[in-house]
Write an enzyme that holds these catalytic residues in place. Sequence first.
Site, PDB file in Angstrom:
ATOM      1  N   ASP A  98      -4.767   7.577  -1.336  1.00 24.43           N
ATOM      2  CA  ASP A  98      -5.717   6.758  -0.587  1.00 24.43           C
ATOM      3  C   ASP A  98      -7.127   6.883  -1.155  1.00 24.43           C
ATOM      4  O   ASP A  98      -7.520   7.939  -1.671  1.00 24.43           O
ATOM      5  CB  ASP A  98      -5.737   7.185   0.882  1.00 24.43           C
ATOM      6  CG  ASP A  98      -4.456   6.803   1.607  1.00 24.43           C
ATOM      7  OD1 ASP A  98      -3.906   5.728   1.314  1.00 24.43           O
ATOM      8  OD2 ASP A  98      -4.015   7.592   2.466  1.00 24.43           O
ATOM      9  N   HIS A 144       2.081   4.431  -2.998  1.00 17.87           N
ATOM     10  CA  HIS A 144       2.219   5.879  -2.794  1.00 17.87           C
ATOM     11  C   HIS A 144       3.589   6.344  -3.273  1.00 17.87           C
ATOM     12  O   HIS A 144       3.709   7.315  -4.016  1.00 17.87           O
ATOM     13  CB  HIS A 144       2.088   6.234  -1.309  1.00 17.87           C
ATOM     14  CG  HIS A 144       0.703   6.166  -0.753  1.00 17.87           C
ATOM     15  ND1 HIS A 144      -0.357   6.874  -1.294  1.00 17.87           N
ATOM     16  CD2 HIS A 144       0.202   5.493   0.314  1.00 17.87           C
ATOM     17  CE1 HIS A 144      -1.445   6.636  -0.571  1.00 17.87           C
ATOM     18  NE2 HIS A 144      -1.131   5.797   0.408  1.00 17.87           N
ATOM     19  N   HIS A 161       0.842  -1.202   0.000  1.00 15.47           N
ATOM     20  CA  HIS A 161       0.000   0.000   0.000  1.00 15.47           C
ATOM     21  C   HIS A 161       0.878   1.253   0.000  1.00 15.47           C
ATOM     22  O   HIS A 161       0.666   2.180  -0.803  1.00 15.47           O
ATOM     23  CB  HIS A 161      -0.910  -0.021   1.235  1.00 15.47           C
ATOM     24  CG  HIS A 161      -1.748   1.209   1.410  1.00 15.47           C
ATOM     25  ND1 HIS A 161      -3.091   1.245   1.125  1.00 15.47           N
ATOM     26  CD2 HIS A 161      -1.432   2.462   1.831  1.00 15.47           C
ATOM     27  CE1 HIS A 161      -3.570   2.454   1.367  1.00 15.47           C
ATOM     28  NE2 HIS A 161      -2.573   3.222   1.798  1.00 15.47           N
ATOM     29  N   GLU A 162       1.885   1.275   0.875  1.00 13.55           N
ATOM     30  CA  GLU A 162       2.766   2.441   0.957  1.00 13.55           C
ATOM     31  C   GLU A 162       3.687   2.537  -0.256  1.00 13.55           C
ATOM     32  O   GLU A 162       4.009   3.642  -0.724  1.00 13.55           O
ATOM     33  CB  GLU A 162       3.585   2.390   2.250  1.00 13.55           C
ATOM     34  CG  GLU A 162       2.759   2.409   3.529  1.00 13.55           C
ATOM     35  CD  GLU A 162       1.856   3.629   3.644  1.00 13.55           C
ATOM     36  OE1 GLU A 162       2.197   4.689   3.080  1.00 13.55           O
ATOM     37  OE2 GLU A 162       0.793   3.519   4.301  1.00 13.55           O
TER      38      GLU A 162
END
Length: 333
Positions: free
Chosen positions: A166, A159, A155-156
């Site tokens: 998000d 980014h 998830h990170e």
Amino acid sequence: MVFGLKVILFLSLLLFPVLKSSRVTLNNNGYDGIVIAINPSVPEDEKLIQNIKAMVTEASTYLFYATKRRAYFRNVSILIPMTWKSKPEYLMPKQESYDQADVIVADPYLKYGDDPYTLQYGQCGEKGQYIHFTPNFLLNNNLPIYGPRGRVFVHEWAHLRWGIFDEYNEDRPFYISRRNTIEATRCSTHITGANVVRNCKKSSCITRPCRRDSKTGLYEANCTFIPNRSQTAKDSIMFMQNLESVTEFCTEETHNTEAPNLQNKMCNHKSTWDIIMRSEDFQDLSPMTEIKSPPHPTFSLLKSKQRVVCLVLDKSGSMAALLILIRKIIVEQ
């Protein structure tokens, strides 16, 4: 004057550090050059290194399937702080440093606490600065809150590497859809759940359905969307990677364009997968259809040694003349 500017530029290059630039590359579907650095203030703990390795290994497989077999983590360096004891297996860094790390492990930042986060300054599709994990996140059991650490890392990483955002919104957890229904801010809308208010006193909690606020048209304050444990929806990693069924990013077909989240705001309502596929990482890159799962990542443990810096003073006439010239140039500026 031109010569003076050249001298000042030369000195500035010597005196000031260069801007952060990641050395991560994607070669033959594998990410190389990832640096995870532990802050010197973090107490020495061998378990921290083992948990970092386990997180990246788990993340590599999750990333492989999330990118539809296009990418995995191949080579990772873990930068050990100089405050820790030296060990024979620790190698000397070459160009790796804490300031240039892709991931840092450091004490909590007041705003985020132990929540993992990625520092993003750029626009949609632009790389972030670094991922921040705390020692508590890596050492304690946070499974009920965040899900498996490997999923959190992916998830990170999305980014950091691909500049996506998000798909939840803690400030606006609900919105009114075009069908005039109240929907939880999420992607995809195939994720099912209940909208409830929980009132807890000491060890007992009372849960009830949310009521509609006549003034806002939305649910009352303190209303929370609680996803069902059993789901069939596979997306999206940028909404809630801790759901067991979630293994993909929202695509053009499943993306919720109405949700008031940062992904829609920053990326003009484009899906996370659309932005990922526009990344330079995946231009003309074919999926690895010939294998079922990627090879495990390899790890290098790096630790700098104490360095002795010697200052040599040149008292010759030429050096004195140069210093006088530089001083004169600075004054004239």
